[in-house]
Design a protein around this motif. Structure first.
Motif, PDB file in Angstrom:
ATOM      1  N   ALA A   1       0.809  -1.214   0.000  1.00  0.00           N
ATOM      2  CA  ALA A   1       0.000   0.000   0.000  1.00  0.00           C
ATOM      3  C   ALA A   1       0.847   1.272   0.000  1.00  0.00           C
ATOM      4  O   ALA A   1       0.547   2.225  -0.718  1.00  0.00           O
ATOM      5  N   ASP A   2       1.901   1.308   0.807  1.00  0.00           N
ATOM      6  CA  ASP A   2       2.736   2.508   0.871  1.00  0.00           C
ATOM      7  C   ASP A   2       3.446   2.759  -0.456  1.00  0.00           C
ATOM      8  O   ASP A   2       3.471   3.894  -0.957  1.00  0.00           O
ATOM      9  N   ALA A   3       4.024   1.703  -1.020  1.00  0.00           N
ATOM     10  CA  ALA A   3       4.698   1.847  -2.310  1.00  0.00           C
ATOM     11  C   ALA A   3       3.700   2.220  -3.405  1.00  0.00           C
ATOM     12  O   ALA A   3       4.016   2.985  -4.317  1.00  0.00           O
ATOM     13  N   LEU A   4       2.501   1.697  -3.289  1.00  0.00           N
ATOM     14  CA  LEU A   4       1.450   2.013  -4.261  1.00  0.00           C
ATOM     15  C   LEU A   4       1.098   3.494  -4.187  1.00  0.00           C
ATOM     16  O   LEU A   4       0.877   4.147  -5.223  1.00  0.00           O
ATOM     17  N   GLY A   5       1.065   4.051  -2.987  1.00  0.00           N
ATOM     18  CA  GLY A   5       0.783   5.469  -2.834  1.00  0.00           C
ATOM     19  C   GLY A   5       1.860   6.337  -3.455  1.00  0.00           C
ATOM     20  O   GLY A   5       1.567   7.320  -4.150  1.00  0.00           O
ATOM     21  N   VAL A   6       3.112   5.972  -3.225  1.00  0.00           N
ATOM     22  CA  VAL A   6       4.223   6.714  -3.811  1.00  0.00           C
ATOM     23  C   VAL A   6       4.170   6.626  -5.337  1.00  0.00           C
ATOM     24  O   VAL A   6       4.381   7.620  -6.042  1.00  0.00           O
ATOM     25  N   ALA A   7       3.870   5.430  -5.854  1.00  0.00           N
ATOM     26  CA  ALA A   7       3.775   5.253  -7.299  1.00  0.00           C
ATOM     27  C   ALA A   7       2.634   6.079  -7.880  1.00  0.00           C
ATOM     28  O   ALA A   7       2.757   6.648  -8.976  1.00  0.00           O
ATOM     29  N   ARG A   8       1.527   6.158  -7.158  1.00  0.00           N
ATOM     30  CA  ARG A   8       0.382   6.959  -7.610  1.00  0.00           C
ATOM     31  C   ARG A   8       0.787   8.421  -7.803  1.00  0.00           C
ATOM     32  O   ARG A   8       0.413   9.056  -8.786  1.00  0.00           O
ATOM     33  N   LEU A   9       1.562   8.949  -6.878  1.00  0.00           N
ATOM     34  CA  LEU A   9       2.008  10.341  -6.978  1.00  0.00           C
ATOM     35  C   LEU A   9       3.030  10.507  -8.101  1.00  0.00           C
ATOM     36  O   LEU A   9       2.947  11.444  -8.901  1.00  0.00           O
ATOM     37  N   ALA A  10       3.995   9.591  -8.167  1.00  0.00           N
ATOM     38  CA  ALA A  10       5.055   9.702  -9.168  1.00  0.00           C
ATOM     39  C   ALA A  10       4.531   9.529 -10.584  1.00  0.00           C
ATOM     40  O   ALA A  10       5.056  10.131 -11.533  1.00  0.00           O
ATOM     41  N   LEU A  11       3.498   8.700 -10.742  1.00  0.00           N
ATOM     42  CA  LEU A  11       2.946   8.432 -12.075  1.00  0.00           C
ATOM     43  C   LEU A  11       1.741   9.314 -12.389  1.00  0.00           C
ATOM     44  O   LEU A  11       1.023   9.059 -13.349  1.00  0.00           O
ATOM     45  N   GLY A  12       1.548  10.346 -11.572  1.00  0.00           N
ATOM     46  CA  GLY A  12       0.427  11.251 -11.791  1.00  0.00           C
ATOM     47  C   GLY A  12       0.783  12.389 -12.721  1.00  0.00           C
ATOM     48  O   GLY A  12       0.861  12.225 -13.935  1.00  0.00           O
ATOM     49  N   TYR A  13       1.026  13.570 -12.171  1.00  0.00           N
ATOM     50  CA  TYR A  13       1.239  14.755 -12.989  1.00  0.00           C
ATOM     51  C   TYR A  13       2.517  14.767 -13.823  1.00  0.00           C
ATOM     52  O   TYR A  13       2.506  15.323 -14.928  1.00  0.00           O
ATOM     53  N   PRO A  14       3.640  14.211 -13.369  1.00  0.00           N
ATOM     54  CA  PRO A  14       4.839  14.272 -14.220  1.00  0.00           C
ATOM     55  C   PRO A  14       4.642  13.695 -15.617  1.00  0.00           C
ATOM     56  O   PRO A  14       4.877  14.392 -16.608  1.00  0.00           O
ATOM     57  N   PRO A  15       4.182  12.444 -15.767  1.00  0.00           N
ATOM     58  CA  PRO A  15       3.960  11.947 -17.135  1.00  0.00           C
ATOM     59  C   PRO A  15       2.819  12.656 -17.841  1.00  0.00           C
ATOM     60  O   PRO A  15       2.846  12.827 -19.064  1.00  0.00           O
ATOM     61  N   TYR A  16       1.802  13.099 -17.081  1.00  0.00           N
ATOM     62  CA  TYR A  16       0.680  13.817 -17.670  1.00  0.00           C
ATOM     63  C   TYR A  16       1.151  15.129 -18.290  1.00  0.00           C
ATOM     64  O   TYR A  16       0.786  15.477 -19.415  1.00  0.00           O
ATOM     65  N   ALA A  17       1.990  15.861 -17.575  1.00  0.00           N
ATOM     66  CA  ALA A  17       2.521  17.124 -18.098  1.00  0.00           C
ATOM     67  C   ALA A  17       3.367  16.886 -19.340  1.00  0.00           C
ATOM     68  O   ALA A  17       3.295  17.645 -20.319  1.00  0.00           O
TER      69      ALA A  17
END
Length: 223
Positions: free
Chosen positions: A183-199
């Motif tokens: 769960a913790d790693a999943l949360g970090v991945a959610r943030l890292a794979l959010g706006y950076p690739p989207y931008a």
């Protein structure tokens, strides 16, 4: 005679009226403030869940989204990004609250990424690339004139494939962590794979469409 005041796929070619590259990206992301506000609830959940427990994380993340919306309403400012942040977590909150497992908070986002990726690939297969339709809505005033130009159809097709690949990759990474109950790693991945690739995707899309639409005549001949 042919009207010489023709435009490209998005806006008139006059540099004084054409939004800059960065302005178009900023508009879609809501600027720095929009990025921060819409990502705060998820960030709050990730951090609180790591340092505390699930229930407080769920409650505080929802409270943060509501607080942002109320604050903007009180200042008579648009609340679109605050509402996006609230709706972006509410389903996950409900599921995680019922199951008692923090990893379930991320499940709706995982399946949504899968749905986006599959839908985009399907749209390319039927020659109706979704990125082209979205561009028409948000940057071309609803015009679908790009459909008449093979170069633009090809551009929107490969852009749609690119977006689909990114969404499917995000889904695969997050689902692997979900299946491993991290769960913790999943949360970090959610943030890292959010706006950076989207931008980055928006930047590539704006650049590619502006480049492909140069000199493309779309206006009807003057009567």
């Amino acid at each position: 005679m042919v009207d010489e005041t023709r435009t490209d796929v998005s806006t008139p070619p006059d540099d004084d009226t054409l939004p800059t590259f960065t302005e178009q990206i900023a508009e879609q992301l809501g600027g720095l403030r929009g990025i921060l506000e819409s990502s705060i609830p998820v960030t709050v959940f990730v951090v609180v869940n790591i340092v505390w427990t699930l229930r407080p994380a769920l409650i505080i993340s929802v409270a943060s989204a509501v607080a942002i919306a109320v604050w903007r309403l009180a200042r008579r400012q648009p609340i679109r990004h605050a509402v996006n942040g609230l709706f972006g977590i509410v389903i996950g909150v409900v599921i995680a609250w019922r199951t008692g497992n923090a990893r379930d908070f991320y499940l709706p986002g995982i399946w949504l990424s899968l749905a986006y990726g599959v839908a985009m690939l399907a749209s390319v297969a039927v020659r109706r690339p979704l990125v082209g339709w979205v561009w028409s809505v948000i940057a071309a005033g609803g015009s679908m004139a790009w459909r008449e130009h093979p170069r633009l159809v090809r551009t929107f097709s490969w852009l749609t494939v690119l977006w689909a690949v990114v969404y499917l990759a995000k889904m695969a990474v997050q689902y692997a962590l979900f299946a491993a109950d991290q769960a913790d790693a999943l949360g970090v991945a959610r943030l890292a794979l959010g706006y950076p690739p989207y931008a980055l995707l928006i930047a590539v899309t704006v650049w590619a469409v502006r480049r492909a639409s140069r000199g493309v005549p779309l206006a009807e001949p003057a009567s």
